[in-house]
Design a protein around this motif. Structure first.
Motif, PDB file in Angstrom:
ATOM      1  N   GLU A 105      34.029  20.245 -13.782  1.00 57.41           N
ATOM      2  CA  GLU A 105      34.919  20.005 -12.640  1.00 57.41           C
ATOM      3  C   GLU A 105      34.136  19.850 -11.340  1.00 57.41           C
ATOM      4  OE1 GLU A 105      37.603  23.298 -12.631  1.00 57.41           O
ATOM      5  OE2 GLU A 105      38.428  22.776 -14.585  1.00 57.41           O
ATOM      6  N   ASP A 106      33.062  20.617 -11.184  1.00 58.36           N
ATOM      7  CA  ASP A 106      32.246  20.529  -9.979  1.00 58.36           C
ATOM      8  C   ASP A 106      31.458  19.219  -9.939  1.00 58.36           C
ATOM      9  OD1 ASP A 106      32.860  23.149  -8.805  1.00 58.36           O
ATOM     10  OD2 ASP A 106      31.880  23.903 -10.613  1.00 58.36           O
ATOM     11  N   GLU A 107      31.054  18.732 -11.089  1.00 61.91           N
ATOM     12  CA  GLU A 107      30.342  17.452 -11.151  1.00 61.91           C
ATOM     13  C   GLU A 107      31.278  16.296 -10.815  1.00 61.91           C
ATOM     14  OE1 GLU A 107      28.999  17.592 -15.154  1.00 61.91           O
ATOM     15  OE2 GLU A 107      27.637  19.259 -14.746  1.00 61.91           O
ATOM     16  N   TRP A 108      32.538  16.404 -11.210  1.00 62.06           N
ATOM     17  CA  TRP A 108      33.496  15.322 -10.966  1.00 62.06           C
ATOM     18  C   TRP A 108      33.656  15.032  -9.481  1.00 62.06           C
ATOM     19  CZ3 TRP A 108      34.503  11.898 -14.381  1.00 62.06           C
ATOM     20  CH2 TRP A 108      34.528  12.229 -15.725  1.00 62.06           C
ATOM     21  N   LEU A 109      33.499  16.044  -8.630  1.00 59.60           N
ATOM     22  CA  LEU A 109      33.569  15.789  -7.191  1.00 59.60           C
ATOM     23  C   LEU A 109      32.525  14.767  -6.771  1.00 59.60           C
ATOM     24  CD1 LEU A 109      34.024  19.443  -5.872  1.00 59.60           C
ATOM     25  CD2 LEU A 109      35.727  17.617  -5.847  1.00 59.60           C
ATOM     26  N   GLN A 115      31.926   6.889  -7.102  1.00 62.86           N
ATOM     27  CA  GLN A 115      32.751   5.774  -7.576  1.00 62.86           C
ATOM     28  C   GLN A 115      33.583   5.179  -6.453  1.00 62.86           C
ATOM     29  OE1 GLN A 115      36.052   6.063 -10.065  1.00 62.86           O
ATOM     30  NE2 GLN A 115      36.889   7.906  -9.142  1.00 62.86           N
ATOM     31  N   ALA A 116      33.922   5.978  -5.457  1.00 61.56           N
ATOM     32  CA  ALA A 116      34.647   5.443  -4.302  1.00 61.56           C
ATOM     33  C   ALA A 116      33.729   4.554  -3.459  1.00 61.56           C
ATOM     34  CB  ALA A 116      35.212   6.579  -3.450  1.00 61.56           C
ATOM     35  N   TYR A 117      32.445   4.853  -3.478  1.00 58.31           N
ATOM     36  CA  TYR A 117      31.467   4.057  -2.728  1.00 58.31           C
ATOM     37  C   TYR A 117      31.232   2.702  -3.399  1.00 58.31           C
ATOM     38  CZ  TYR A 117      27.017   2.694  -0.650  1.00 58.31           C
ATOM     39  OH  TYR A 117      26.008   2.008  -0.015  1.00 58.31           O
ATOM     40  N   ASP A 118      31.091   2.699  -4.729  1.00 60.25           N
ATOM     41  CA  ASP A 118      30.842   1.461  -5.474  1.00 60.25           C
ATOM     42  C   ASP A 118      31.302   1.659  -6.918  1.00 60.25           C
ATOM     43  OD1 ASP A 118      29.327  -0.607  -7.073  1.00 60.25           O
ATOM     44  OD2 ASP A 118      28.591  -1.093  -5.066  1.00 60.25           O
ATOM     45  N   PRO A 119      32.059   0.709  -7.481  1.00 64.53           N
ATOM     46  CA  PRO A 119      32.597   0.897  -8.831  1.00 64.53           C
ATOM     47  C   PRO A 119      31.603   0.624  -9.962  1.00 64.53           C
ATOM     48  CG  PRO A 119      33.357  -1.181  -7.942  1.00 64.53           C
ATOM     49  CD  PRO A 119      32.601  -0.487  -6.843  1.00 64.53           C
ATOM     50  N   TYR A 120      30.372   0.217  -9.653  1.00 56.63           N
ATOM     51  CA  TYR A 120      29.446  -0.189 -10.700  1.00 56.63           C
ATOM     52  C   TYR A 120      28.326   0.814 -10.958  1.00 56.63           C
ATOM     53  CZ  TYR A 120      32.076  -4.445 -10.331  1.00 56.63           C
ATOM     54  OH  TYR A 120      33.118  -5.342 -10.325  1.00 56.63           O
ATOM     55  N   TYR A 131      27.322   9.322 -21.615  1.00 59.41           N
ATOM     56  CA  TYR A 131      27.126   8.199 -20.704  1.00 59.41           C
ATOM     57  C   TYR A 131      28.453   7.497 -20.461  1.00 59.41           C
ATOM     58  CZ  TYR A 131      27.149   5.766 -25.191  1.00 59.41           C
ATOM     59  OH  TYR A 131      27.480   5.313 -26.441  1.00 59.41           O
ATOM     60  N   GLY A 132      28.499   6.716 -19.384  1.00 58.55           N
ATOM     61  CA  GLY A 132      29.689   5.928 -19.089  1.00 58.55           C
ATOM     62  C   GLY A 132      29.746   5.527 -17.625  1.00 58.55           C
ATOM     63  N   TRP A 133      30.726   4.698 -17.325  1.00 59.07           N
ATOM     64  CA  TRP A 133      30.966   4.247 -15.957  1.00 59.07           C
ATOM     65  C   TRP A 133      31.611   5.376 -15.173  1.00 59.07           C
ATOM     66  CZ3 TRP A 133      28.580  -0.131 -15.283  1.00 59.07           C
ATOM     67  CH2 TRP A 133      28.450  -1.011 -16.346  1.00 59.07           C
ATOM     68  N   LEU A 134      31.219   5.531 -13.917  1.00 58.70           N
ATOM     69  CA  LEU A 134      31.905   6.518 -13.084  1.00 58.70           C
ATOM     70  C   LEU A 134      33.325   6.070 -12.800  1.00 58.70           C
ATOM     71  CD1 LEU A 134      29.240   7.692 -10.504  1.00 58.70           C
ATOM     72  CD2 LEU A 134      29.795   8.617 -12.747  1.00 58.70           C
ATOM     73  N   LYS A 135      33.521   4.766 -12.718  1.00 63.31           N
ATOM     74  CA  LYS A 135      34.855   4.204 -12.556  1.00 63.31           C
ATOM     75  C   LYS A 135      35.027   3.192 -13.683  1.00 63.31           C
ATOM     76  CE  LYS A 135      37.939   2.040  -9.281  1.00 63.31           C
ATOM     77  NZ  LYS A 135      38.139   1.776  -7.859  1.00 63.31           N
ATOM     78  N   PRO A 136      35.836   3.511 -14.671  1.00 64.46           N
ATOM     79  CA  PRO A 136      35.960   2.597 -15.813  1.00 64.46           C
ATOM     80  C   PRO A 136      36.329   1.177 -15.376  1.00 64.46           C
ATOM     81  CG  PRO A 136      37.044   4.662 -16.280  1.00 64.46           C
ATOM     82  CD  PRO A 136      36.649   4.694 -14.824  1.00 64.46           C
ATOM     83  N   ILE A 137      35.626   0.226 -15.958  1.00 63.63           N
ATOM     84  CA  ILE A 137      35.882  -1.183 -15.670  1.00 63.63           C
ATOM     85  C   ILE A 137      36.870  -1.681 -16.711  1.00 63.63           C
ATOM     86  CG2 ILE A 137      34.837  -3.467 -15.494  1.00 63.63           C
ATOM     87  CD1 ILE A 137      32.195  -2.014 -14.822  1.00 63.63           C
TER      88      ILE A 137
END
Length: 145
Positions: A105-109, A115-120, A131-137
């Motif tokens: 939960e602390d890492e998700w912050l 991800q709000a800064y850049d979706p990639y 592994y994975g995208w911080l913001k799913p594409i």
């Protein structure tokens, strides 16, 4: 303690690797863990990733109640989210690294801020094979975007 290595991918490369994230992970894993392949993997990582603007992202993080501390580790800066000393972030032009001794939960912050800064942004925890995208594409974005 565990570590996430987070890379900022070029938009076109990110779209090409939708649903093939395991290939990205294996490249980053080789880059991090196989010294004999490091030089060749470095070329591939440089090709698929964008450099991170330390100054711009650092200012953006500072506006979100995140404190920076100049660090003597290469060309990076260390950031702490106020009230959460169990998680730290190191920012360099090549990648963002997050170390955590706390719960997910602390890492998700941190992931939310990035991800709000850049979706990639693409995150790897080599040791735990996560592994994975911080913001799913989304696939429709790839097909129709």
């Amino acid at each position: 303690m565990h570590r996430y290595d987070i890379y900022l991918l070029n938009q076109e490369i990110a779209r090409q690797f939708i649903q093939m994230e395991n290939k990205l992970f294996h490249l980053f894993k080789e880059y991090e863990t196989v010294p004999s392949l490091r030089q060749e993997a470095q070329k591939q990582v440089d090709y698929i990733c964008r450099p991170i603007s330390i100054h711009h992202l650092g200012e953006w993080l500072s506006s979100a109640q995140i404190t920076s501390f100049p660090q003597g580790e290469g060309d990076g800066f260390v950031y702490y989210l106020e009230g959460s000393e169990g998680v730290k972030l190191m920012l360099s032009e090549r990648r963002v690294q997050i170390w955590s001794t706390l719960d997910m939960e602390d890492e998700w912050l941190w992931f939310d801020h990035l991800q709000a800064y850049d979706p990639y942004f693409f995150a790897c925890d080599v040791e735990r094979e996560k592994y994975g995208w911080l913001k799913p594409i989304k696939m429709h974005m790839h097909l129709f975007g």
